[in-house]
Motif scaffolding. Sequence first.
Motif, PDB file in Angstrom:
ATOM      1  N   GLY A   1       0.920  -1.300  -0.514  1.00 51.43           N
ATOM      2  CA  GLY A   1      -0.008   0.032   0.006  1.00 51.43           C
ATOM      3  C   GLY A   1       0.862   1.625  -0.335  1.00 51.43           C
ATOM      4  O   GLY A   1       2.220   0.974  -0.386  1.00 51.43           O
ATOM      5  N   ALA A   2       0.333   2.332   0.688  1.00 52.56           N
ATOM      6  CA  ALA A   2       0.994   3.389   0.453  1.00 52.56           C
ATOM      7  C   ALA A   2       0.927   4.258   1.971  1.00 52.56           C
ATOM      8  O   ALA A   2      -0.370   3.915   2.841  1.00 52.56           O
ATOM      9  CB  ALA A   2       0.995   4.687  -0.573  1.00 52.56           C
ATOM     10  N   ASP A   3       1.416   4.855   2.415  1.00 53.85           N
ATOM     11  CA  ASP A   3       1.541   5.688   3.453  1.00 53.85           C
ATOM     12  C   ASP A   3       0.184   6.930   3.344  1.00 53.85           C
ATOM     13  O   ASP A   3       0.962   7.855   2.943  1.00 53.85           O
ATOM     14  CB  ASP A   3       3.178   6.501   4.358  1.00 53.85           C
ATOM     15  CG  ASP A   3       2.517   6.740   5.075  1.00 53.85           C
ATOM     16  OD1 ASP A   3       3.164   8.403   5.608  1.00 53.85           O
ATOM     17  OD2 ASP A   3       3.436   6.101   6.548  1.00 53.85           O
TER      18      ASP A   3
ATOM     19  N   GLY B   1       2.506   9.548   1.378  1.00 55.27           N
ATOM     20  CA  GLY B   1       2.398   8.867   0.401  1.00 55.27           C
ATOM     21  C   GLY B   1       3.186   7.784  -0.661  1.00 55.27           C
ATOM     22  O   GLY B   1       3.262   7.485  -1.768  1.00 55.27           O
ATOM     23  N   GLU B   2       4.073   7.948   0.204  1.00 55.95           N
ATOM     24  CA  GLU B   2       5.273   6.384  -0.200  1.00 55.95           C
ATOM     25  C   GLU B   2       4.931   5.333  -0.333  1.00 55.95           C
ATOM     26  O   GLU B   2       3.828   4.866   0.745  1.00 55.95           O
ATOM     27  CB  GLU B   2       6.078   6.689   0.630  1.00 55.95           C
ATOM     28  CG  GLU B   2       7.425   7.988   1.165  1.00 55.95           C
ATOM     29  CD  GLU B   2       8.469   8.070   1.892  1.00 55.95           C
ATOM     30  OE1 GLU B   2       8.898   7.100   2.049  1.00 55.95           O
ATOM     31  OE2 GLU B   2       9.232   8.792   1.464  1.00 55.95           O
ATOM     32  N   VAL B   3       5.420   4.445  -0.583  1.00 55.07           N
ATOM     33  CA  VAL B   3       5.090   3.113  -0.858  1.00 55.07           C
ATOM     34  C   VAL B   3       5.088   1.847   0.343  1.00 55.07           C
ATOM     35  O   VAL B   3       6.535   2.219   0.572  1.00 55.07           O
ATOM     36  CB  VAL B   3       5.586   2.501  -2.459  1.00 55.07           C
ATOM     37  CG1 VAL B   3       5.250   1.352  -2.698  1.00 55.07           C
ATOM     38  CG2 VAL B   3       5.002   3.300  -2.996  1.00 55.07           C
ATOM     39  N   ALA B   4       4.430   1.489   0.439  1.00 48.93           N
ATOM     40  CA  ALA B   4       4.628   0.111   2.247  1.00 48.93           C
ATOM     41  C   ALA B   4       5.001  -0.689   1.384  1.00 48.93           C
ATOM     42  O   ALA B   4       4.540  -1.349   0.377  1.00 48.93           O
ATOM     43  CB  ALA B   4       3.698   0.421   3.040  1.00 48.93           C
ATOM     44  N   LEU B   5       6.526  -1.205   1.922  1.00 47.36           N
ATOM     45  CA  LEU B   5       7.475  -2.662   1.778  1.00 47.36           C
ATOM     46  C   LEU B   5       6.732  -3.353   2.819  1.00 47.36           C
ATOM     47  O   LEU B   5       7.234  -2.741   3.871  1.00 47.36           O
ATOM     48  CB  LEU B   5       8.383  -2.015   1.463  1.00 47.36           C
ATOM     49  CG  LEU B   5       8.113  -1.457  -0.708  1.00 47.36           C
ATOM     50  CD1 LEU B   5       9.926  -1.380  -0.626  1.00 47.36           C
ATOM     51  CD2 LEU B   5       7.767  -1.768  -1.306  1.00 47.36           C
ATOM     52  N   GLU B   6       6.755  -4.798   2.516  1.00 49.53           N
ATOM     53  CA  GLU B   6       7.108  -5.418   3.333  1.00 49.53           C
ATOM     54  C   GLU B   6       7.811  -6.730   2.883  1.00 49.53           C
ATOM     55  O   GLU B   6       7.243  -7.536   2.069  1.00 49.53           O
ATOM     56  CB  GLU B   6       5.506  -6.298   4.096  1.00 49.53           C
ATOM     57  CG  GLU B   6       5.882  -7.200   4.741  1.00 49.53           C
ATOM     58  CD  GLU B   6       4.396  -7.135   5.481  1.00 49.53           C
ATOM     59  OE1 GLU B   6       3.582  -8.327   5.413  1.00 49.53           O
ATOM     60  OE2 GLU B   6       3.491  -6.511   5.660  1.00 49.53           O
TER      61      GLU B   6
END
Length: 205
Positions: free
Chosen positions: A68-70, A74-79
């Motif tokens: 998703g995105a914060d 707006g930064e892309v969230a990575l896991e």
Amino acid sequence: MRRASGLAGGLLALSLVLTGCGDGGNSVSAQARDGNQEGYVSGDGTVEQLAPDERTMTIELEGEAITGADADSGEVALEAWSSTQARGEVLVINVWGSWCPPCVAEVPDLKAAHAHFEETGDPVQFIGVNDRDSASAALAFERRHEMPYPSLADDGGKTLLQLQGMANPRPSTLILDREGRLAARVAGQVDDATLQGLVEDVLAS
């Protein structure tokens, strides 16, 4: 075009050929046998399956899944994600890029197959592997097409190397069995019926 069912007799190379090209000897079994991991140079829609006793290639895939995105930045969230999380389940790996027309065209079929196995409750996971898109562009694509499963962000080709040359055309779909071994692949665009059938064969093997 529906693929033939069953895994008897080892490798079943099924020609769902869209362009009329052959595989030039780049079959899964040939590469596993002689170590040649050149892969396909073009996606002609060929489907290949391996019987359990022919599955000599184990694929371990890890990377960062786009989640998703914060909301603020707006930064892309990575896991962090690893295929070891899918051991004991059949894993469908789809390699795609938003710049690839067949990748876009097969989205409804991938979503339909995913929905089918969600409904049946079979132990099946799907993961995408993005190629050459920025994380933000990949996320935008996933949102636009309402993809029901995550994709690993492009990392300069590291994730692709982990696929050991088995996913060179775009798109490519690999199916790993419950032990993480390569059991089937589609070198090119896949359709819902073919993908469901391949996964069902691996589930039954």
